[in-house]
Design a protein around this motif. Structure first.
Motif, mmCIF file in Angstrom:
data_model
loop_
_atom_site.group_PDB
_atom_site.id
_atom_site.type_symbol
_atom_site.label_atom_id
_atom_site.label_comp_id
_atom_site.label_asym_id
_atom_site.label_seq_id
_atom_site.Cartn_x
_atom_site.Cartn_y
_atom_site.Cartn_z
ATOM 1 N N GLN A 34 0.968 -1.145 0.043
ATOM 2 C CA GLN A 34 0.207 0.015 0.101
ATOM 3 C C GLN A 34 0.959 1.277 -0.161
ATOM 4 O O GLN A 34 1.947 1.304 0.521
ATOM 5 C CB GLN A 34 -1.018 0.059 1.264
ATOM 6 N N GLN A 35 0.316 2.222 -0.617
ATOM 7 C CA GLN A 35 1.258 3.492 -0.683
ATOM 8 C C GLN A 35 0.990 4.115 0.754
ATOM 9 O O GLN A 35 0.087 4.123 1.411
ATOM 10 C CB GLN A 35 0.500 4.490 -1.668
ATOM 11 N N GLN A 36 2.387 4.540 1.057
ATOM 12 C CA GLN A 36 2.261 5.379 2.535
ATOM 13 C C GLN A 36 2.464 6.676 2.481
ATOM 14 O O GLN A 36 2.767 7.399 1.276
ATOM 15 C CB GLN A 36 3.568 4.714 3.289
ATOM 16 N N ASP A 37 1.922 7.621 3.152
ATOM 17 C CA ASP A 37 1.731 8.897 3.178
ATOM 18 C C ASP A 37 3.046 9.731 3.789
ATOM 19 O O ASP A 37 3.250 10.723 3.444
ATOM 20 C CB ASP A 37 0.421 9.473 4.005
ATOM 21 N N TYR A 38 3.774 8.733 4.737
ATOM 22 C CA TYR A 38 4.951 9.235 5.440
ATOM 23 C C TYR A 38 5.847 8.102 5.986
ATOM 24 O O TYR A 38 5.369 7.249 5.977
ATOM 25 C CB TYR A 38 4.683 10.429 6.509
ATOM 26 N N LYS A 39 6.920 8.433 6.180
ATOM 27 C CA LYS A 39 8.076 7.374 6.581
ATOM 28 C C LYS A 39 8.024 7.255 8.101
ATOM 29 O O LYS A 39 8.247 6.291 8.864
ATOM 30 C CB LYS A 39 9.311 7.395 5.837
ATOM 31 N N LEU A 40 8.327 8.510 8.681
ATOM 32 C CA LEU A 40 8.403 8.635 9.981
ATOM 33 C C LEU A 40 7.530 9.773 10.503
ATOM 34 O O LEU A 40 7.615 11.115 10.010
ATOM 35 C CB LEU A 40 9.904 9.012 10.323
ATOM 36 N N GLY A 41 6.982 9.662 11.845
ATOM 37 C CA GLY A 41 6.102 10.692 12.410
ATOM 38 C C GLY A 41 6.957 10.725 14.055
ATOM 39 O O GLY A 41 6.891 9.632 14.547
ATOM 40 N N LEU A 42 7.067 11.810 14.457
ATOM 41 C CA LEU A 42 7.432 12.110 15.805
ATOM 42 C C LEU A 42 6.615 13.236 16.469
ATOM 43 O O LEU A 42 6.426 14.123 15.709
ATOM 44 C CB LEU A 42 9.072 12.539 15.810
ATOM 45 N N GLY A 43 5.935 13.000 17.716
ATOM 46 C CA GLY A 43 5.015 14.029 18.184
ATOM 47 C C GLY A 43 4.784 13.644 19.688
ATOM 48 O O GLY A 43 5.346 12.771 20.389
ATOM 49 N N LEU A 44 3.677 14.045 20.016
ATOM 50 C CA LEU A 44 2.916 13.970 21.333
ATOM 51 C C LEU A 44 1.637 13.176 21.273
ATOM 52 O O LEU A 44 0.945 13.389 20.242
ATOM 53 C CB LEU A 44 2.738 15.079 22.084
ATOM 54 N N ARG A 45 1.388 12.389 22.263
ATOM 55 C CA ARG A 45 0.312 11.509 22.318
ATOM 56 C C ARG A 45 -0.358 12.003 23.654
ATOM 57 O O ARG A 45 0.030 11.687 24.620
ATOM 58 C CB ARG A 45 0.309 9.934 22.390
ATOM 59 N N LEU A 46 -1.639 12.813 23.460
ATOM 60 C CA LEU A 46 -2.305 13.288 24.702
ATOM 61 C C LEU A 46 -3.551 12.232 25.121
ATOM 62 O O LEU A 46 -4.300 12.033 24.293
ATOM 63 C CB LEU A 46 -2.899 14.592 24.703
ATOM 64 N N SER A 47 -3.527 11.413 26.393
ATOM 65 C CA SER A 47 -4.337 10.555 26.617
ATOM 66 C C SER A 47 -5.120 10.836 28.151
ATOM 67 O O SER A 47 -4.649 11.606 28.733
ATOM 68 C CB SER A 47 -3.594 9.195 26.559
ATOM 69 N N THR A 48 -5.825 9.955 28.450
ATOM 70 C CA THR A 48 -6.335 9.926 29.674
ATOM 71 C C THR A 48 -5.599 9.516 30.512
ATOM 72 O O THR A 48 -4.524 8.692 29.970
ATOM 73 C CB THR A 48 -7.950 9.124 29.717
ATOM 74 N N ALA A 49 -5.489 9.649 31.962
ATOM 75 C CA ALA A 49 -4.437 9.240 32.719
ATOM 76 C C ALA A 49 -4.512 7.920 33.214
ATOM 77 O O ALA A 49 -3.495 7.660 33.706
ATOM 78 C CB ALA A 49 -4.632 10.387 34.117
ATOM 79 N N ALA A 50 -5.567 7.049 33.142
ATOM 80 C CA ALA A 50 -5.598 5.664 33.742
ATOM 81 C C ALA A 50 -4.552 4.702 33.191
ATOM 82 O O ALA A 50 -4.218 3.933 33.639
ATOM 83 C CB ALA A 50 -6.962 5.391 33.361
ATOM 84 N N PRO A 51 -4.166 4.706 31.751
ATOM 85 C CA PRO A 51 -3.203 3.575 31.231
ATOM 86 C C PRO A 51 -1.793 4.009 31.747
ATOM 87 O O PRO A 51 -1.640 5.141 31.921
ATOM 88 C CB PRO A 51 -3.399 3.670 29.846
ATOM 89 N N THR A 52 -0.991 3.011 31.561
ATOM 90 C CA THR A 52 0.393 3.106 31.826
ATOM 91 C C THR A 52 0.755 3.914 30.679
ATOM 92 O O THR A 52 1.865 4.905 30.757
ATOM 93 C CB THR A 52 1.047 1.775 31.822
ATOM 94 N N LEU A 53 0.480 3.881 29.453
ATOM 95 C CA LEU A 53 0.932 4.597 28.390
ATOM 96 C C LEU A 53 -0.047 5.588 28.038
ATOM 97 O O LEU A 53 -0.906 5.714 27.145
ATOM 98 C CB LEU A 53 1.340 3.657 27.029
ATOM 99 N N SER A 54 0.030 6.732 28.974
ATOM 100 C CA SER A 54 -0.882 7.874 28.872
ATOM 101 C C SER A 54 -0.185 8.849 28.006
ATOM 102 O O SER A 54 -0.036 8.861 26.710
ATOM 103 C CB SER A 54 -1.394 8.198 30.219
ATOM 104 N N ASN A 55 -0.058 9.941 28.582
ATOM 105 C CA ASN A 55 0.581 11.144 27.976
ATOM 106 C C ASN A 55 2.014 10.774 27.310
ATOM 107 O O ASN A 55 2.906 10.281 28.382
ATOM 108 C CB ASN A 55 0.667 12.437 28.652
ATOM 109 N N SER A 56 2.334 10.901 26.003
ATOM 110 C CA SER A 56 3.615 10.006 25.623
ATOM 111 C C SER A 56 4.073 10.958 24.793
ATOM 112 O O SER A 56 3.602 11.554 23.838
ATOM 113 C CB SER A 56 3.207 8.639 25.199
ATOM 114 N N VAL A 57 5.432 10.502 24.412
ATOM 115 C CA VAL A 57 6.095 11.031 23.228
ATOM 116 C C VAL A 57 6.069 9.609 22.224
ATOM 117 O O VAL A 57 6.228 8.682 22.670
ATOM 118 C CB VAL A 57 7.629 11.153 23.526
ATOM 119 N N SER A 58 5.748 9.985 20.837
ATOM 120 C CA SER A 58 5.304 9.020 19.939
ATOM 121 C C SER A 58 6.093 9.072 19.010
ATOM 122 O O SER A 58 6.413 10.032 18.265
ATOM 123 C CB SER A 58 3.856 8.979 19.652
#
Length: 161
Positions: free
Chosen positions: A30-54
């Protein structure tokens, strides 16, 4: 639950996810729109992987590997294998699903378990920005069995070709 049984269940889950992802891959790349993405994931606080660098790496098949470093309620590291599928109605918009694992640390406790993910991923055409909206439930195996279903997030990533 005994330690061997926990290990067996965890390995079985990871094995099933791995083999089902191999089976589900399309023969045609399948055609890809990008190769690499770097940013922030803003989440609810309950999971271990909540607010993260992605960090999301799009493979030539159109699927992705995502790494997360969380600095939310607890420090956590996680990885996901995601299968991305286009939504033909809107260019740049894909839906995805996948699975992975995480480990987290808080107040002397270690949290470990599998996680799944399902969501929408959009890459803007004219600017190097990707947005994702997802649900990523977690299942703590260690220190005790605990399902964490309230894990919704919005991610924004700078993309590179």
């Amino acid at each position: 639950m005994s330690g061997m049984r926990k290990l067996f269940l965890t390995l079985s889950f990871v094995g099933c996810c791995f083999f089902s992802s191999l089976y589900a891959q399309d023969a045609v790349q399948q055609q890809q729109d990008y190769k690499l993405g770097l940013g922030l994931r803003l989440s609810t606080a309950a999971p271990t992987l909540s607010n993260s660098v992605s960090v999301k790496y799009m493979m030539p098949t159109g699927n992705a590997l995502e790494g997360l470093i969380s600095f939310g309620t607890r420090f956590g590291l996680g990885g996901l294998f995601e299968l991305h599928r286009p939504l033909n109605a809107t260019p740049g918009l894909k839906w995805f699903y996948g699975a992975g694992a995480y480990v987290g640390f808080q107040d002397g406790n270690t949290y470990l378990g599998p996680t799944g993910v399902v969501g929408l991923d959009y890459k803007f055409d004219k600017i190097p920005l990707n947005l994702s909206l997802d649900w990523k439930p977690e299942l703590d195996i260690i220190p005790k069995i605990n399902f964490v279903p309230d894990a919704f997030a919005l991610s924004a990533r700078f993309t590179l070709q």
